[in-house]
Scaffold this active site. Structure first.
Site, short mmCIF file in Angstrom:
data_model
loop_
_atom_site.label_atom_id
_atom_site.label_comp_id
_atom_site.label_asym_id
_atom_site.label_seq_id
_atom_site.Cartn_x
_atom_site.Cartn_y
_atom_site.Cartn_z
N CYS A 384 -11.28 -2.46 51.65
CA CYS A 384 -11.84 -3.81 51.73
C CYS A 384 -10.75 -4.88 51.73
CB CYS A 384 -12.89 -4.00 50.64
SG CYS A 384 -14.08 -5.26 51.14
N HIS A 509 -16.26 0.32 51.50
CA HIS A 509 -15.85 0.93 50.22
C HIS A 509 -16.22 2.41 50.18
CE1 HIS A 509 -14.94 -2.78 47.89
NE2 HIS A 509 -15.76 -3.33 48.77
N GLU A 511 -15.42 4.55 48.08
CA GLU A 511 -15.54 5.07 46.70
C GLU A 511 -16.99 5.20 46.24
OE1 GLU A 511 -14.37 2.10 47.56
OE2 GLU A 511 -14.63 0.55 46.04
N1 GLN Z 1 -12.41 -11.00 49.29
C1 GLN Z 1 -12.63 -10.24 50.46
C2 GLN Z 1 -13.88 -10.67 51.20
O1 GLN Z 1 -14.71 -11.33 50.63
C3 GLN Z 1 -12.68 -8.75 50.16
C4 GLN Z 1 -13.82 -8.36 49.25
C5 GLN Z 1 -13.65 -7.00 48.64
O2 GLN Z 1 -12.56 -6.46 48.58
N2 GLN Z 1 -14.73 -6.42 48.15
O3 GLN Z 1 -14.07 -10.35 52.33
#
Ligand code: GLN
Length: 541
Positions: A384, A509, A511
């Site tokens: 992410c 993600h 995970e």
């Molecule tokens: N801050 C970034 C976004 O909002 C990544 C978010 C995250 O890593 N969950 O896109």
């Protein structure tokens, strides 16, 4: 109709009633029983999307995009289910649904008052029946500690619900602490007695008491008999010991040895298979201390709390069980990297993960970590924010766009390589998020396509910003491989590099979908990359 296992806890918070519940769930699954699990959280937060991970640990996202506490991760990992909006319910969510969305609103419109009893209790009971048709057994955990003001409403709902069920349709397990007093060298049962008396005052009587002990001491028959007698249990067999375990995956084995599953099956008259925990045991053998270790760094910004990256840590452990290596995971503060330099800090590691996060705190240190992993060919997984920072690193150091960044950190940048989607730019904070499941198509011939072994995947998201497609062609010409794309919205989901043993960064993600028996392919890929690296002579740095 399902049968119900109610789990409450007393004496202190955090004594592992959730783990007791999911561990029992796992044992029942290994006996061929279909299990679901529901946790009621007395917090007033509507969801946990905005909680601070440094204080409360990670936010777990279900496939339907609900942002919950990390407890939901244990439910998914132990029971191997895809949770949804009913697996984790806060008081805030129930109240909001009741007062804004559903039938109780109708009462208000017809001039009726709305009350905690019967309206809220009925709503809680209705929610408790969410999985009635799909599971043989639903385990219901009531968050908080018996005696707390804010879990009392749930205890009343449980009382009413138990009263509606026949005896063989439910079992009530109460978890307590049996502390060991060093000075007198004895285990104390009084906190358990007091806790059960408190539970009795809500009209509830446990069928089983699970006692957490904080010393490597077996509850003697004498202690078990004492607890049984003072807590109205018919036999000391219904007092179960839950010793501190070296690792949580051992808890199902410990509870099975104590016979907790047999008691539950007996009371519920559940038809099931004989217990066979061999597969689970074999998996745990993959955690043997003597196995060769892989040193993995998670370079993040919430490293003060070991639970901030819990699902990633667990995903890495699952992949390590699988490859028969011990996962030695270190949380590395990206601000330390900014301060003390990347090389000295990251040199000892065989693999690097840059995880998710929000805001600009510590991002330069994370970018240094990405750069270090890319240039020194250290197996790397970006997740992410980790993917977004990988793109920024490439833009700055390969495409030579020195001021490249995300508009999350600088709205005025000339090179917004990470940006909000056009359709989301005018949306408010909440709605602009991509949350939960999205499809991703994998490009033939790429590493991602090979490690997933299929052309289309579904993964969970939680972010507002995206790869800016205006830069895509240029970056691909310079060697970045876009290996995963959401074709519906034309969004980049995975990037990777060819001349690297393992460099993959995903907008989603992974995970949240890793399971002990089914480690996620991206974690397996990273760990295998690290294992291959272990065998090489030291890298010249
Ligand atoms: N801050 C970034 C976004 O909002 C990544 C978010 C995250 O890593 N969950 O896109």
């Amino acid at each position: 109709m399902s049968k119900y296992i109610f789990i409450t806890g007393g004496v202190v918070s955090n004594l592992g009633k959730g783990i007791t519940g999911v561990a029992l769930g796992r044992i029942l699954i290994e006996r061929g029983i279909k299990v679901n699990f529901q946790r009621f959280d007395p917090r007033l937060n509507f969801d946990l999307g905005l909680i601070n991970p440094i204080q409360y640990g990670e936010v777990f996202v279900s496939h339907d995009g609900v942002e919950s506490a990390l407890a939901l991760g244990y439910i998914e990992r132990f029971l191997d289910i895809e949770s949804d909006k009913n697996n984790y319910l806060t008081t805030g969510k129930i109240l909001a649904d009741m007062l804004i969305n559903n039938d109780t609103k109708h009462d208000e419109n017809t001039g009726m008052s709305i009350q905690q009893v019967p309206h809220m209790t009925s709503e809680i009971k209705r929610r408790m029946k969410s999985y009635d048709d799909s599971a043989d057994v639903v385990i219901i955990e009531i968050g908080g500690t018996v005696g707390d003001m804010d879990n009392a409403i749930y205890l009343e709902a449980v009382r009413q619900f138990q009263n509606e069920l026949t005896e063989d349709n439910y079992i009530h397990i109460h978890c307590t602490l049996v502390p060991y007093m060093e000075s007198t060298e004895e285990l104390k049962t009084k906190p358990t007695q007091t806790s059960v008396r408190c539970l009795n005052s809500y009209g509830l009587q446990p069928d089983v008491i699970v006692c957490r002990t904080n010393k490597d001491i077996t509850l003697s028959d004498h202690i078990k008999r004492k607890i049984a007698m003072f807590c109205n249990l018919k036999s000391s067999d219904f007092v179960i010991q839950n010793k501190d375990a070296n690792n949580i995956y051992e808890v199902p084995l410990n509870l099975a040895e104590e016979g907790l599953d047999r008691i539950a099956i007996g009371k519920l008259s559940l038809p099931c298979n004989a217990l066979n925990l061999n597969k689970w045991k074999e998996m745990i053998n993959g955690m043997d201390e003597d196995l060769p270790a892989i040193n993995i760094a998670i370079v993040g910004k919430y490293t003060e709390n070991q639970y901030s990256y819990l699902s990633i840590t667990e995903g890495l452990r699952h992949a390590c069980f699988n490859s028969k290596h011990k996962a030695k995971i270190t949380l590395v503060s990206s601000e330390d990297i900014e301060m003390y330099g990347v090389k000295d800090i990251l040199k000892p590691f065989d693999a690097i993960v840059v995880p998710g996060g929000f805001g600009d705190k510590g991002i330069e240190g994370m970018i240094l970590a990405v750069n270090y992993a890319r240039e020194n060919k250290i197996p790397f997984l970006g997740i992410c924010l980790g993917m977004q920072l990988s793109v920024i690193e490439f833009a700055r150091n390969v495409a030579k766009l020195k001021d490249a960044t995300s508009t999350e950190f600088n709205v005025k940048t000339k090179n917004p390589v990470i940006n909000k989607m056009e359709e989301n730019k005018w949306n408010n904070f909440e709605k602009a998020m991509r949350l939960g499941d999205y499809k991703c198509n994998l490009k033939d011939g790429t590493l991602a396509r090979r490690i997933y072994g299929q052309p289309e995947i579904i993964e969970r998201h939680r972010h507002r910003y995206e790869f800016n497609n205006e830069y895509r062609e240029k970056f691909e010409d310079l060697g970045m491989v876009v290996s995963g794309v959401n074709s519906d919205k034309n969004l980049v989901e995975i990037i990777e590099y060819k001349d690297h043993p393992f460099f993959v960064a995903s907008q989603f993600h992974p995970e949240f979908k890793s399971r002990p028996y089914r480690p996620h392919p991206l974690f397996v890929g990273l760990v295998n990359g690290a294992v291959a690296n272990l065998k090489k002579p030291t890298i010249n740095q």
